[in-house]
Design a protein around this motif. Structure first.
Motif, PDB file in Angstrom:
ATOM      1  N   PHE A  73      25.731 -39.692  46.115  1.00  0.00           N
ATOM      2  CA  PHE A  73      24.726 -40.180  47.057  1.00  0.00           C
ATOM      3  C   PHE A  73      23.418 -40.629  46.415  1.00  0.00           C
ATOM      4  O   PHE A  73      22.698 -41.414  47.001  1.00  0.00           O
ATOM      5  N   ARG A  78      24.816 -33.239  51.319  1.00  0.00           N
ATOM      6  CA  ARG A  78      24.915 -34.374  50.394  1.00  0.00           C
ATOM      7  C   ARG A  78      24.307 -34.025  49.033  1.00  0.00           C
ATOM      8  O   ARG A  78      24.882 -34.352  47.983  1.00  0.00           O
ATOM      9  N   SER A 106      30.127 -37.352  54.101  1.00  0.00           N
ATOM     10  CA  SER A 106      29.315 -36.358  53.387  1.00  0.00           C
ATOM     11  C   SER A 106      30.087 -35.059  53.216  1.00  0.00           C
ATOM     12  O   SER A 106      30.117 -34.475  52.130  1.00  0.00           O
ATOM     13  N   ASP A 144      20.531 -38.796  48.540  1.00  0.00           N
ATOM     14  CA  ASP A 144      21.207 -37.661  49.171  1.00  0.00           C
ATOM     15  C   ASP A 144      20.505 -37.267  50.466  1.00  0.00           C
ATOM     16  O   ASP A 144      21.139 -37.065  51.494  1.00  0.00           O
TER      17      ASP A 144
END
Length: 183
Positions: free
Chosen positions: A94, A71, A117, A103
């Motif tokens: 994210f 991510r 993701s 993230d």
């Protein structure tokens, strides 16, 4: 020169055989792209064969996980190639000013989170690959609030460094999950 035997050899799995087969000589763009491709493939390989375990944290209190790294690197790819170099007005996938660690903190074992993701990371890598392939030269520039003016050359070097650092984290996290080791 004989290279000593080590406990850790090349990490094996799907896609591992071609990871470091890029050129060792050649023009600058070819070599930078090949090195970045190898680092991206290493991240995928370190995550291969895992499901919900991707979201396991390294050690407390760290929020590092393999999925968090995927991510994070999706956001990094998006920032440098799409926002800074291409000049697109986009938000990160994210993280945000309100949730700067989204993230890592949002990395959960939910199959939909895992799939989203990976999809985001693959989309950002595909955009970056196309952008680099279409760029007329490595001296094209973009404006970044942190670094100021940056060139495509600098971004490629930075991305190699970013992946290499996080792939070191991925080595340790993967070994902790299931004992799998290797470069």
């Amino acid at each position: 020169m004989k290279i000593p035997d080590r406990r850790i050899e090349l990490f094996t799995g799907t896609g591992s055989e071609n990871r470091f087969s890029g050129p060792a000589t050649g023009d600058e763009r070819t070599m930078l792209v090949a090195m970045l491709d190898a680092q991206r493939a290493t991240l995928e390989l370190k995550c291969s064969g895992l499901g919900p375990e991707l979201a396991l944290r390294s050690v407390s209190p760290s929020s590092l996980s393999l999925l968090g790294l995927v991510r994070h690197l999706a956001d990094v790819e998006r920032r440098w190639f799409r926002a800074v170099l291409a000049g697109h007005d986009v938000e990160l996938c994210f993280s945000s000013p309100d949730v700067p660690e989204g993230d890592f903190d949002g990395a959960s074992p939910d199959p939909e989170v895992v799939a989203a993701s990976w999809a985001a990371w693959r989309a950002e890598v595909a955009f970056a690959e196309a952008f680099v392939a279409e760029a007329p030269h490595l001296d094209i520039e973009g404006q970044d609030p942190w670094r100021g003016t940056v060139s495509l050359r600098w971004v490629l070097i930075h991305m190699i460094e970013e992946y290499a650092r996080h792939n070191g984290h991925a080595d340790l996290i993967r070994e902790r999950i299931d004992g799998a080791v290797g470069v």
